[in-house]
Design an enzyme around this catalytic site. Structure first.
Site, mmCIF file in Angstrom:
data_model
loop_
_atom_site.group_PDB
_atom_site.id
_atom_site.type_symbol
_atom_site.label_atom_id
_atom_site.label_comp_id
_atom_site.label_asym_id
_atom_site.label_seq_id
_atom_site.Cartn_x
_atom_site.Cartn_y
_atom_site.Cartn_z
ATOM 1 N N LYS A 24 42.054 26.601 6.032
ATOM 2 C CA LYS A 24 41.494 26.584 4.668
ATOM 3 C C LYS A 24 42.419 27.333 3.720
ATOM 4 C CE LYS A 24 38.336 29.851 3.486
ATOM 5 N NZ LYS A 24 38.490 30.626 2.241
ATOM 6 N N ASN A 25 42.820 28.547 4.127
ATOM 7 C CA ASN A 25 43.560 29.403 3.195
ATOM 8 C C ASN A 25 45.021 28.995 3.033
ATOM 9 O OD1 ASN A 25 41.263 30.790 2.665
ATOM 10 N ND2 ASN A 25 41.747 32.578 3.927
ATOM 11 N N ARG A 95 37.341 32.546 -6.194
ATOM 12 C CA ARG A 95 38.344 33.400 -6.849
ATOM 13 C C ARG A 95 39.780 32.981 -6.547
ATOM 14 N NH1 ARG A 95 33.156 34.600 -6.492
ATOM 15 N NH2 ARG A 95 32.578 35.774 -8.324
ATOM 16 N N CYS A 119 33.386 39.512 -6.176
ATOM 17 C CA CYS A 119 32.669 38.581 -5.300
ATOM 18 C C CYS A 119 31.632 39.361 -4.519
ATOM 19 C CB CYS A 119 33.633 37.808 -4.407
ATOM 20 S SG CYS A 119 34.296 38.772 -3.074
ATOM 21 N N ARG A 124 37.908 41.708 -6.779
ATOM 22 C CA ARG A 124 39.088 40.980 -6.304
ATOM 23 C C ARG A 124 40.126 41.093 -7.424
ATOM 24 N NH1 ARG A 124 37.668 36.987 -2.360
ATOM 25 N NH2 ARG A 124 39.869 36.515 -2.172
ATOM 26 N N VAL A 126 43.467 41.189 -9.854
ATOM 27 C CA VAL A 126 44.633 40.297 -9.994
ATOM 28 C C VAL A 126 45.758 41.005 -10.756
ATOM 29 C CG1 VAL A 126 43.431 38.084 -9.764
ATOM 30 C CG2 VAL A 126 43.542 39.189 -12.008
ATOM 31 N N ASP A 127 45.697 42.335 -10.793
ATOM 32 C CA ASP A 127 46.702 43.084 -11.565
ATOM 33 C C ASP A 127 48.128 42.783 -11.105
ATOM 34 O OD1 ASP A 127 45.579 44.618 -9.256
ATOM 35 O OD2 ASP A 127 47.288 45.919 -9.668
ATOM 36 N N GLN A 128 48.328 42.573 -9.806
ATOM 37 C CA GLN A 128 49.681 42.309 -9.292
ATOM 38 C C GLN A 128 50.182 40.930 -9.723
ATOM 39 O OE1 GLN A 128 51.661 44.650 -7.586
ATOM 40 N NE2 GLN A 128 49.976 45.874 -8.398
ATOM 41 N N ASP A 308 39.646 39.078 7.397
ATOM 42 C CA ASP A 308 38.751 37.910 7.487
ATOM 43 C C ASP A 308 38.072 37.784 8.850
ATOM 44 O OD1 ASP A 308 39.410 37.306 4.911
ATOM 45 O OD2 ASP A 308 40.801 35.695 5.399
ATOM 46 N N VAL A 330 41.550 46.909 3.608
ATOM 47 C CA VAL A 330 41.994 45.780 2.769
ATOM 48 C C VAL A 330 40.873 45.412 1.787
ATOM 49 C CG1 VAL A 330 42.798 43.389 2.735
ATOM 50 C CG2 VAL A 330 43.560 44.918 4.555
ATOM 51 N N ARG A 399 31.875 26.909 3.371
ATOM 52 C CA ARG A 399 33.111 27.185 2.638
ATOM 53 C C ARG A 399 34.305 27.277 3.590
ATOM 54 N NH1 ARG A 399 32.581 31.538 -2.127
ATOM 55 N NH2 ARG A 399 34.753 30.852 -2.245
HETATM 56 N N1 EPU Z 1 45.022 43.264 -4.501
HETATM 57 C C1 EPU Z 1 45.202 44.063 -5.607
HETATM 58 N N2 EPU Z 1 45.732 43.495 -6.739
HETATM 59 C C2 EPU Z 1 46.068 42.183 -6.794
HETATM 60 C C3 EPU Z 1 45.871 41.372 -5.668
HETATM 61 C C4 EPU Z 1 45.340 41.938 -4.525
HETATM 62 O O1 EPU Z 1 44.901 45.258 -5.582
HETATM 63 O O2 EPU Z 1 46.538 41.742 -7.860
HETATM 64 C C5 EPU Z 1 44.496 43.857 -3.246
HETATM 65 C C6 EPU Z 1 43.147 43.288 -2.856
HETATM 66 O O3 EPU Z 1 42.091 43.973 -3.476
HETATM 67 C C7 EPU Z 1 43.176 43.483 -1.365
HETATM 68 C C8 EPU Z 1 44.633 43.265 -0.996
HETATM 69 O O4 EPU Z 1 45.360 43.456 -2.194
HETATM 70 O O5 EPU Z 1 42.846 44.810 -1.059
HETATM 71 C C9 EPU Z 1 44.968 41.913 -0.407
HETATM 72 O O6 EPU Z 1 44.502 40.894 -1.271
HETATM 73 P P1 EPU Z 1 45.196 39.452 -1.334
HETATM 74 O O7 EPU Z 1 45.712 39.232 -2.712
HETATM 75 O O8 EPU Z 1 46.156 39.357 -0.217
HETATM 76 O O9 EPU Z 1 43.978 38.491 -1.076
HETATM 77 P P2 EPU Z 1 43.720 37.040 -1.681
HETATM 78 O O10 EPU Z 1 45.006 36.304 -1.776
HETATM 79 O O11 EPU Z 1 42.885 37.137 -2.901
HETATM 80 C C10 EPU Z 1 43.411 35.885 0.625
HETATM 81 C C11 EPU Z 1 42.365 35.069 1.330
HETATM 82 C C12 EPU Z 1 41.180 35.932 1.681
HETATM 83 C C13 EPU Z 1 41.655 37.093 2.530
HETATM 84 C C14 EPU Z 1 42.773 37.862 1.804
HETATM 85 C C15 EPU Z 1 43.379 38.985 2.635
HETATM 86 C C16 EPU Z 1 42.571 32.850 0.365
HETATM 87 C C17 EPU Z 1 41.966 31.761 -0.380
HETATM 88 N N3 EPU Z 1 41.906 33.990 0.462
HETATM 89 O O12 EPU Z 1 42.827 36.389 -0.554
HETATM 90 O O13 EPU Z 1 40.332 35.078 2.459
HETATM 91 O O14 EPU Z 1 40.577 37.969 2.775
HETATM 92 O O15 EPU Z 1 43.843 36.946 1.467
HETATM 93 O O16 EPU Z 1 43.994 38.485 3.765
HETATM 94 O O17 EPU Z 1 43.639 32.696 0.927
HETATM 95 C C18 EPU Z 1 38.303 34.304 3.403
HETATM 96 O O18 EPU Z 1 38.883 33.304 3.823
HETATM 97 O O19 EPU Z 1 37.182 34.665 3.822
HETATM 98 C C19 EPU Z 1 38.963 35.133 2.373
HETATM 99 C C20 EPU Z 1 38.292 35.876 1.517
#
Ligand code: EPU
Length: 425
Positions: A24-25, A95, A119, A124, A126-128, A308, A330, A399
């Site tokens: 999925k991801n 998201r 969520c 969640r 998105v600052d990065q 996850d 995480v 999902r």
């Molecule tokens: N983070 C920040 N700032 C950012 C982005 C991330 O502080 O701008 C932090 C997050 O809060 C978290 C860490 O960085 O602590 C990792 O977040 P990441 O950006 O890697 O997560 P994501 O891309 O939003 C994906 C998966 C999630 C999975 C995470 C972590 C998808 C669609 N989602 O999310 O999957 O938990 O990586 O591996 O790929 C799920 O499938 O159940 C799910 C939520």
């Protein structure tokens, strides 16, 4: 759509073989990445999940035509971007859709994407994503709950992420793939889902080096061609079945997997006393050999133990006598499974992102999933409990787990969903 609850009678071992779905991801960002090409793209290994339908709704709004050309094969075609915005109604459903920002920006030069918000289990951020795009030359403004991104020329320059982010790496790569700039991303995610999207883009003619390392270099190209690609197997779905086999003290074989993607899970299960046998695209999990031992787990970015699978692992450890400590830095608030597991007799004490779990037998109870992986944890708990557990909140499971009831039945699980025919009307 609200679905009727799952009824599971547990307390007996599973047996047999189950083929993992495709990821999925990995599928979601690859579907989004198809926006970068004007040509037709055919994707294989797309799981039929509600998150996939959600991203397809958003893509339709942006101008993508799609057609299912096989059970898990999808044809996507975006000759023109018709809208450059991703409204809140669509982004708030999932998201992960925030990464359309990079793709729309690359293709159309501007994008307006709603802020994703929190969520079920916390913020969640998105600052990065935003810092990266700004550092690479995009103009980013925030207004009325939306991010507005514009670029006058191609993105270029170097950005070092402050932390490993899968979505942030996806978004930046998507934004930088078209044009004539060179972008270097440092401290980039080495997650399997990032590698898969890079391989997909390169297959269409992108020039992205460093997949699977922390430094990714993207040299912009004028255009991407069409093409065909098969998405990797789903390591989280496979890991869920592996944990399920351990929790029910069963012997189960998984096929269509990448054993190297599951190493952290295999090592932890082995530490608990589970026998793991890796084959070519398969893994056999045998939890019948010895009593299981408690373990400690701290989640990390790939290749560490995945967040996850944290709720599912917590459910398993709740059945293993002794004390286990599970920490999820995480996603520190990913704990919606805990109160529900308490209803099934689990002894879990929470402090911050730490769960201290005293394992023992669980019993059946009516429970409710508040998110996808918590739902999977409740299924695992239900499979260990004698008599019938009723699990509500089943829509979350759709999902991330394809044809779950059917596949559980294939492993011998006594599961049914009464009045499903009625609910589908
Ligand atoms: N983070 C920040 N700032 C950012 C982005 C991330 O502080 O701008 C932090 C997050 O809060 C978290 C860490 O960085 O602590 C990792 O977040 P990441 O950006 O890697 O997560 P994501 O891309 O939003 C994906 C998966 C999630 C999975 C995470 C972590 C998808 C669609 N989602 O999310 O999957 O938990 O990586 O591996 O790929 C799920 O499938 O159940 C799910 C939520």
């Amino acid at each position: 759509m609200q679905l009727t609850p799952l009824h599971i009678k547990g307390g007996r071992p599973l047996a047999g073989t189950v083929a993992a779905q495709h990821s999925k991801n990995a599928a979601l960002p690859i579907i989004v990445a198809s926006l970068l090409s004007r040509e037709k793209v055919t994707l294989h290994g797309i799981p039929r999940l509600s998150d996939v339908y959600t991203i397809l709704d958003l893509m339709h709004h942006l101008g993508t035509q799609h057609a299912w050309v096989g059970e898990n094969s999808l044809e996507l075609h975006t000759p023109e971007i018709l809208n450059t915005d991703a409204p809140y109604a669509l982004v708030s459903k999932m998201r992960a859709s925030f990464i359309v920002l990079g793709a729309i920006l690359a293709r159309a030069g501007r994008a307006t994407v709603s802020m994703p918000g929190g969520c079920a289990w916390g913020p969640r951020p998105v600052d990065q994503h935003v810092k990266a795009l700004r550092a690479l030359g995009a103009e980013m403004t925030e207004d009325g709950g939306n991010f507005d991104a514009r670029r006058s020329g191609s993105l270029s320059g170097t950005f070092q992420f402050e932390l490993l982010t899968v979505g942030g790496t996806h978004n930046s790569i998507l934004a930088a793939t078209l044009g004539d700039g060179v972008v270097t991303l440092e401290n980039a995610s080495i997650d399997t889902d990032v590698v898969d999207m890079i391989e997909f883009l390169n297959a269409l003619g992108a020039d992205i080096q460093g997949a699977g390392t922390n430094t990714v270099v993207i040299r912009g190209v004028e255009a991407l061609r069409g093409g065909e690609y098969t998405v990797i197997p789903d390591r989280i779905e496979a890991g869920t079945f592996m944990i399920m086999a351990a929790a029910t003290r069963s012997r189960v074989t998984l096929t269509n997997i990448r054993p190297d993607h599951l190493r952290a899970v295999s090592l932890k299960l082995q530490e608990m006393g589970v026998e793991i046998t890796e084959g070519e695209g398969t893994v056999t999990v045998d939890a019948t050999v010895r009593e299981l031992r408690p373990v400690n787990i701290t989640t990390q970015s790939y290749p560490g133990f995945p967040t996850d699978l944290q709720p599912q692992m917590s459910a398993l450890l709740a059945t293993v006598p002794g004390t286990s400590v599970v920490q999820d830095p995480v996603y520190p608030d990913r704990l919606t499974h805990v109160a529900e597991l308490h209803r099934m007799g689990a002894n879990i004490t929470v402090s911050g992102y730490t769960q201290v779990i005293q394992g023992g037998a669980l019993h059946a109870a009516p429970v409710k999933a508040a998110d996808l992986r918590a739902g999977a944890a409740l299924i695992i708990a239900a499979l260990t409990a004698e008599s019938e557990t009723v699990i509500d909140g089943v829509q979350y499971l759709n999902r991330g787990y394809e044809r779950l009831v059917e596949r559980l039945r294939g492993l011998g699980v006594d599961v049914h969903q009464p009045d499903m025919a009625l609910a589908m009307d």
